[in-house]
Design an enzyme around this catalytic site. Structure first.
Site, PDB file in Angstrom:
ATOM      1  N   GLU A 472       0.781  -1.245   0.000  1.00 60.26           N
ATOM      2  CA  GLU A 472       0.000   0.000   0.000  1.00 60.26           C
ATOM      3  C   GLU A 472       0.805   1.283   0.000  1.00 60.26           C
ATOM      4  OE1 GLU A 472      -3.052  -0.226   3.011  1.00 60.26           O
ATOM      5  OE2 GLU A 472      -4.087  -1.840   1.986  1.00 60.26           O
TER       6      GLU A 472
HETATM    7  C1  BMA Z   1      -4.640  -3.156   5.034  1.00 64.03           C
HETATM    8  C2  BMA Z   1      -3.392  -3.830   5.412  1.00 64.03           C
HETATM    9  C3  BMA Z   1      -2.982  -3.453   6.787  1.00 64.03           C
HETATM   10  C4  BMA Z   1      -4.144  -3.205   7.676  1.00 64.03           C
HETATM   11  C5  BMA Z   1      -5.445  -3.636   7.068  1.00 64.03           C
HETATM   12  C6  BMA Z   1      -6.636  -3.321   7.889  1.00 64.03           C
HETATM   13  O1  BMA Z   1      -4.795  -2.662   3.837  1.00 64.03           O
HETATM   14  O2  BMA Z   1      -2.433  -3.675   4.477  1.00 64.03           O
HETATM   15  O3  BMA Z   1      -2.148  -2.363   6.741  1.00 64.03           O
HETATM   16  O4  BMA Z   1      -3.931  -3.826   8.852  1.00 64.03           O
HETATM   17  O5  BMA Z   1      -5.596  -3.008   5.874  1.00 64.03           O
HETATM   18  O6  BMA Z   1      -6.818  -1.957   8.050  1.00 64.03           O
END
Ligand code: BMA
Length: 888
Positions: A472
């Site tokens: 991300e």
């Molecule tokens: C995402 C993951 C984590 C996170 C999850 C829930 O996109 O990559 O960074 O824990 O969402 O929010």
């Protein structure tokens, strides 16, 4: 040179060899005295005894024995009762000081016998994180990256044979170190989601700074093994290039050995299931290689493919370094698998964008699986068995892919070994997550070393089918409106922008993969789609968080939220009551044993979790807060409904050649690193939540499903029925759809929608849709439950019960008769359940934790007995039930 195998095998192997004296000193800058004395074999002494630790920077702190080795400081402090267990209650708050100070580890070891010209190397497989190393009072090296190994030449510092050496490692506070670096680089735009921005300056597992499912526990210590190696010459690395021919009839395996020092020749042996199938000896030192051509190779496949067996065929390649007198000086082995993997991105028929799916040995594979976070805050206490148990859970859950997420660690060997053996594909991120990472010179160098070390460490695993640059970080760049001009292909210019980390993902990591593992697909990030917005559903992979985060869409709308490959999506649920009782300080008697209590809220780290869980519950079901067991059940039922809808609707869009509209769904997340309410489908103690079973049913190889959809609200919905066949064989099936009144249990209609219908292999087949009036149902749709049953040769192979949505509007009947019986059959133990009225979400519960459920949370319709496979029940085992019907 040609070698023929024993006549029992169909495999024919030919071998040829190659030598070059590559300038190995580039990779191994240690000076090496080349001597003519007879060389002994390399000896490896594990430096795992006598370790002690103390707090650094304080005169009054004493050394104490470690709890284990390798170790992390919280484990040692807990062992001595110096800190409470951070997994219990709110103890996380009590232990924060541990991560705000320095720590020292020391040990002693006696010098082994050496021969003239031998080198002594101290090899640290992993130091967490800012470490200075002293041997006998002399500073011999340092490390500031938890993800790399450190090899130190201590030939001149080590004492003579029999004498005692003192090894001391000083670990400086990584948290403060990060803050200093952040201050030192004001030119950088420090932005991140989760944790604090300074985490991005330290090459340490990012979840240690806390995440939206994990506590903040800043660990320190020698977290991976330490060895003393004595040798004159050694095999520095052994790796293979595998190329499976398109015809799959032969595979070329080029085995490479890098030799440090002077050997005389290298013997390469190849084994399949412990049986030696080929051998080849190559003269020379530096870099030597031998090529084996394997006819009719036994290929590695993801589970459910290939021979369909539970254990995938794996070959062992062993290199033995042999001296002039025939003496064996060193050996190294790698277990490899033979497979050809492609990521197919090509145009689709009748849809925008491009596909994104895996093809293994020419077979397109729908990837259905889970994201993986580290299984603990303190990795050294996770045993090999526990890793295998996790992978077994995945396998038993009918999943075939695991994504090792970028905010954790390059995992322990055991995880990949288990995936290799059990046919689980691994999506491997590099360890960067949710931030705009800095990219100054020192960190670039460290990352380059880290990437090359880890790709070299892991490249032999056939399970790893893709490397991805980060988690991300491109999405953070978009949300912070950082500079990203996809057309600009000059890496140097990226460094000058406010998104310098592009240089890491599209240059450093890409080059490391190209150099060391060119046949495995490299994807710059997850999500990423060739320069398009990371939320673009038509290209690359996406993280679909518009359910829960983002727009907080309804999960009933998952079909329109589908991406070409969904590598993350999720929904929270409470863990098992056993897990909650385990973290409440007073267990069952704890005054905080209710859903909104402060201790239970403390064990949920997601922003706005109260509101979001409440939103999805209130939109979907009549739910209860009290007793907590009912609330747990409701959150788990809601999570199961949500996640199974995604798998069901996306898998449907796996429609064969050039119609792979969705190539995979990877749920966020299979596991937890502590006892917590999170998006996990199995909790910290490996206790499945009900969603785990719901996903298992959706990933079953051959299923029939339905969806009701009305053209407009005035119309009764039509029932759209399909079957999805993920097997490689075309098959004939019958399919019946049945209708019941939800409140009375009366069967209203039954309709055969397919008779001896051919289902093509590896794709969805739509059946004709049905109008409710066509089957004689005049009533409003909201009281009709519909079941779809698929059978093959007269035997039912799939069932699915569909309810009007949202469930909260339904009036469920109370069953007069709800039967739950334990049955022992030759194929195993079962709980057999049945009811006289439709039952939504029947959960079977049992106090005894050694009883393992293989399925659960089933929907019942009258006239049907449903068998739930279980293990470990005794005659006296008591089962209780919970269902939506029974709540009010
Ligand atoms: C995402 C993951 C984590 C996170 C999850 C829930 O996109 O990559 O960074 O824990 O969402 O929010």
């Amino acid at each position: 040179m040609v070698q023929r195998l024993p006549p029992t095998s169909t495999t024919v192997i030919t071998a040829s060899s190659y030598t070059s004296s590559s300038p190995l000193s580039q990779h191994h800058p240690l000076t090496c005295e080349r001597d003519t004395v007879t060389m002994g074999p390399r000896t490896v002494v594990s430096v795992d005894q006598n370790w002690q630790f103390k707090q650094g920077g304080r005169d009054d702190s004493e050394y104490r024995a470690v709890a284990r080795f390798p170790t992390m400081v919280h484990l040692d402090l807990m062992h001595h009762g110096l800190i409470p267990d951070p997994n219990i209650g709110k103890n996380e708050l009590q232990v924060q000081w541990v991560g705000e100070t320095d720590w020292v580890y020391r040990t002693t070891f006696s010098s082994p016998r050496t021969s003239k010209g031998d080198k002594a190397i101290l090899a640290f497989d992993g130091l967490d994180t800012i470490a200075d190393i002293f041997l006998n009072g002399e500073h011999v090296g340092s490390s500031d990256n938890m993800f790399v190994a450190t090899r130190l030449d201590v030939t001149r510092s080590i004492k003579p044979v029999g004498e005692t050496n003192e090894l001391v490692i000083k670990f400086a506070c990584a948290f403060k170190h990060g803050e200093e670096l952040e201050k030192k680089h004001p030119e950088h735009k420090w932005r991140c989601w989760n944790g604090v921005p300074s985490r991005m300056a330290v090459r340490k597992a990012q979840y240690h700074w806390g995440w939206d499912w994990g506590p903040m526990l800043m660990t320190a210590g020698p977290w991976r093994p330490v060895n003393l190696e004595i040798y004159h010459t050694r095999i520095a690395d052994l790796y293979t290039d595998v190329k499976v021919e398109d015809s799959l009839r032969s595979a070329e395996v080029v085995a490479h050995a890098s030799i440090e020092g002077n050997g005389s020749n290298v013997r390469f042996d190849v084994f399949l299931d412990k049986e030696k199938v080929a051998s080849e000896t190559v003269e020379g030192s530096g870099h030597v290689a031998a090529t084996f051509v394997i006819q009719n190779p036994k290929l590695w496949y993801p589970r459910q493919h290939g021979d369909g067996g539970r254990k995938q065929p794996l070959y062992n390649v062993k290199a033995t370094l042999v001296g002039g007198g025939g003496e064996e000086l060193d050996t190294m082995s790698k277990r490899i698998g033979l497979r050809k993997v492609e990521v197919v991105q090509r145009e689709l028929i009748g849809a925008e964008g491009t596909s994104f799916f895996f093809k293994v040995n020419n077979v397109p594979v729908f990837a259905g699986g889970s994201n993986w976070i580290p299984a603990d805050n303190f990795i050294p206490r996770i045993s090999k068995d526990r890793y295998y148990d996790w992978v077994r859970l995945l396998v038993e859950g009918e999943q075939n892919i695991l994504r090792v997420w970028g905010g954790g660690i390059y995992e322990e060997q055991a995880l990949y070994d288990a995936c290799d053996e059990m046919g689980i594909m691994v999506w491997q991120d590099f360890m960067f997550g949710c931030g705009n990472y800095p990219c100054y010179k020192e960190i670039r160098e460290s990352i380059d070393k880290e990437a090359r070390y880890n790709v070299a460490r892991l490249r032999h695993h056939p399970s790893i089918v893709i490397w991805a640059g980060n988690n991300e970080d491109y999405s953070v760049a978009e949300s912070e409106q950082l500079t990203y001009n996809y057309e600009d292909k000059d890496p140097q210019s990226w460094l000058k922008t406010d998104f310098p980390a592009r240089y890491i993902y599209e240059h450093i990591l890409a080059e490391a993969c190209k150099d060391l593992c060119p046949s495995t697909f490299y994807h710059p990030g997850s999500p990423w789609g060739a320069g398009k917005n990371t939320a673009d559903l038509t290209v690359g992979d996406v993280h679909q968080w518009n359910v829960w985060h983002g727009q907080q869409e309804k999960y009933q709308d998952f079909a329109k939220l589908m991406g070409r490959f969904v590598s993350e999506f999720g929904m929270e649920a409470f863990p098992s009551i056993k897990t909650i009782d385990g973290f409440l300080p007073k267990g069952k008697d704890d005054p905080d044993r209710y859903p909104q209590s402060s201790t239970i809220d403390f064990h949920n780290k997601a922003t706005g979790h109260e509101r979001r869980l409440a939103l999805y519950l209130v939109e979907n079901m009549r739910y209860k807060f009290d007793p907590i067991e009912d609330y747990i059940y409701c959150t788990q039922l809601m999570q199961a409904e949500c996640l199974s809808a995604a798998y069901r609707l996306w898998r449907r869009e796996w429609r064969g050649d050039n119609r792979e509209y969705c190539g995979g769904a990877i749920v966020w997340q299979i596991n937890d690193c502590w006892p917590v309410t999170s998006w996990s489908i199995c909790d910290y103690h490996l206790r499945p939540k009900h969603a785990y079973f719901a996903i298992r049913r959706e990933m079953w190889p051959l299923v029939a499903r339905l969806e009701r959809r009305a053209a407009d609200s005035s119309e009764l919905p039509k029932v759209h029925v399909w079957a999805s066949n993920l097997t490689q064989a075309e098959t004939k099936v019958d399919c019946v759809v049945k209708f019941w009144n939800i409140e009375t249990g009366e069967e209203l209609a039954s309709k055969t929608v397919a008779q001896s219908q051919v289902l093509k292999a590896n794709q969805t087949t739509d059946f004709d849709s049905l109008g409710l009036t066509d089957v004689g149902i005049q009533a409003e749709n909201d009281i009709v439950v519909i079941g779809v049953f698929l059978s093959q040769n007269g035997e039912q192979i799939s069932r699915y019960i569909d309810w009007p949505q949202p469930l909260k509007y339904l009036h469920f009947a109370k069953p007069k008769e709800l039967k739950v019986e334990l049955a022992e059959e030759s194929s195993g133990q079962f709980v057999i359940v049945s009811a006289d009225v439709p039952v939504k979400g029947l959960a079977i519960e049992c106090e005894d934790d050694s009883v393992k459920f293989r399925d659960n949370l089933v929907d019942l319709v009258p006239g049907e007995k449903v068998k739930i496979p279980i293990e470990g029940a005794k005659k006296e085992t008591a089962f209780t039930t919970r269902s939506l019907n029974g709540l009010f």
